[in-house]
Design a protein around this motif. Structure first.
Motif, PDB file in Angstrom:
ATOM      1  N   LEU A  38       8.817  77.470  65.962  1.00 20.77           N
ATOM      2  CA  LEU A  38       7.782  76.704  65.272  1.00 20.77           C
ATOM      3  C   LEU A  38       7.651  77.174  63.821  1.00 20.77           C
ATOM      4  O   LEU A  38       7.610  76.363  62.898  1.00 20.77           O
ATOM      5  N   LEU A  39       7.628  78.470  63.646  1.00 19.64           N
ATOM      6  CA  LEU A  39       7.527  79.025  62.295  1.00 19.64           C
ATOM      7  C   LEU A  39       8.773  78.678  61.479  1.00 19.64           C
ATOM      8  O   LEU A  39       8.666  78.267  60.321  1.00 19.64           O
ATOM      9  N   LEU A  45       8.170  74.771  53.970  1.00 16.20           N
ATOM     10  CA  LEU A  45       6.931  74.164  53.483  1.00 16.20           C
ATOM     11  C   LEU A  45       5.781  75.177  53.455  1.00 16.20           C
ATOM     12  O   LEU A  45       4.944  75.144  52.554  1.00 16.20           O
ATOM     13  N   LEU A  46       5.763  76.084  54.422  1.00 14.93           N
ATOM     14  CA  LEU A  46       4.712  77.103  54.441  1.00 14.93           C
ATOM     15  C   LEU A  46       4.915  78.169  53.371  1.00 14.93           C
ATOM     16  O   LEU A  46       4.012  78.964  53.113  1.00 14.93           O
ATOM     17  N   SER A  47       6.084  78.193  52.754  1.00 12.95           N
ATOM     18  CA  SER A  47       6.365  79.162  51.692  1.00 12.95           C
ATOM     19  C   SER A  47       5.773  78.734  50.356  1.00 12.95           C
ATOM     20  O   SER A  47       5.842  79.481  49.378  1.00 12.95           O
ATOM     21  N   LEU A  55       0.995  82.655  55.439  1.00 12.32           N
ATOM     22  CA  LEU A  55       2.317  82.853  56.038  1.00 12.32           C
ATOM     23  C   LEU A  55       2.654  84.337  56.108  1.00 12.32           C
ATOM     24  O   LEU A  55       3.152  84.823  57.126  1.00 12.32           O
ATOM     25  N   LYS A  56       2.385  85.067  55.036  1.00 14.01           N
ATOM     26  CA  LYS A  56       2.643  86.512  55.033  1.00 14.01           C
ATOM     27  C   LYS A  56       1.811  87.222  56.102  1.00 14.01           C
ATOM     28  O   LYS A  56       2.312  88.102  56.796  1.00 14.01           O
ATOM     29  N   ALA A  57       0.549  86.830  56.226  1.00 19.19           N
ATOM     30  CA  ALA A  57      -0.322  87.451  57.233  1.00 19.19           C
ATOM     31  C   ALA A  57       0.202  87.182  58.644  1.00 19.19           C
ATOM     32  O   ALA A  57       0.253  88.088  59.482  1.00 19.19           O
ATOM     33  N   VAL A 127       0.029  75.565  60.891  1.00 17.62           N
ATOM     34  CA  VAL A 127       0.943  74.426  60.993  1.00 17.62           C
ATOM     35  C   VAL A 127       0.150  73.115  61.028  1.00 17.62           C
ATOM     36  O   VAL A 127       0.537  72.135  60.389  1.00 17.62           O
ATOM     37  N   ILE A 128      -0.959  73.109  61.736  1.00 19.76           N
ATOM     38  CA  ILE A 128      -1.802  71.899  61.770  1.00 19.76           C
ATOM     39  C   ILE A 128      -2.314  71.581  60.374  1.00 19.76           C
ATOM     40  O   ILE A 128      -2.300  70.411  59.948  1.00 19.76           O
TER      41      ILE A 128
END
Length: 142
Positions: A38-39, A45-47, A55-57, A127-128
């Protein structure tokens, strides 16, 4: 005398709980692979700047969860060896060591389960949020 042997109710209960914990750890192994996928599917996009801190957490918590899972797995293997040793009278006749090991494993498994749930909730929320943001912007989900 508080003797615990392989026919005692305490031993039977400890053994049943150990089997349940082994099943839980197997579940975590599979579930962590799913969470990694999933990640990975949303990583680029999460970057982006909006999500990078979260994302880092999540990444740090992932690493800790994997370390905790490995530790719980090895601790459980050791605990099962103690349980099996009980049938061979390799530990004290009062079951004190077994009780101590049982409490340690309970703490380990509660910690693992709690951290897993928190990580899963954070990752799903992130993600949501990403999907909702992209939908509001009229962009494809991923």
């Amino acid at each position: 005398m508080n003797s615990i042997n392989n026919a005692s109710p305490a031993y039977i209960q400890y053994h049943a709980i150990a089997k349940h914990w082994a099943s839980d750890i197997d579940f975590f192994k599979i579930e962590i692979v799913f969470l990694h996928h999933l990640l990975d599917d949303h990583f680029i996009l999460l970057s982006g700047p909006v999500y990078i801190d979260d994302l880092k957490a999540v990444g740090k918590k992932f690493l800790q969860l994997e370390q905790d899972k490995y530790s719980a797995d090895t601790d459980l293997i050791d605990y099962i060896k103690v349980l099996e040793g009980q049938t061979e009278n390799l530990i004290d006749g009062h079951g004190e060591l077994l009780g101590i090991k049982q409490k340690q494993m309970e703490h380990t498994m509660l910690h693992l389960n709690s951290n897993y749930r928190k990580l899963k909730q954070e990752l799903f929320s992130l993600v949501i949020l990403l999907i909702q943001d992209r939908k509001r912007q009229g962009l494809p989900k991923a």
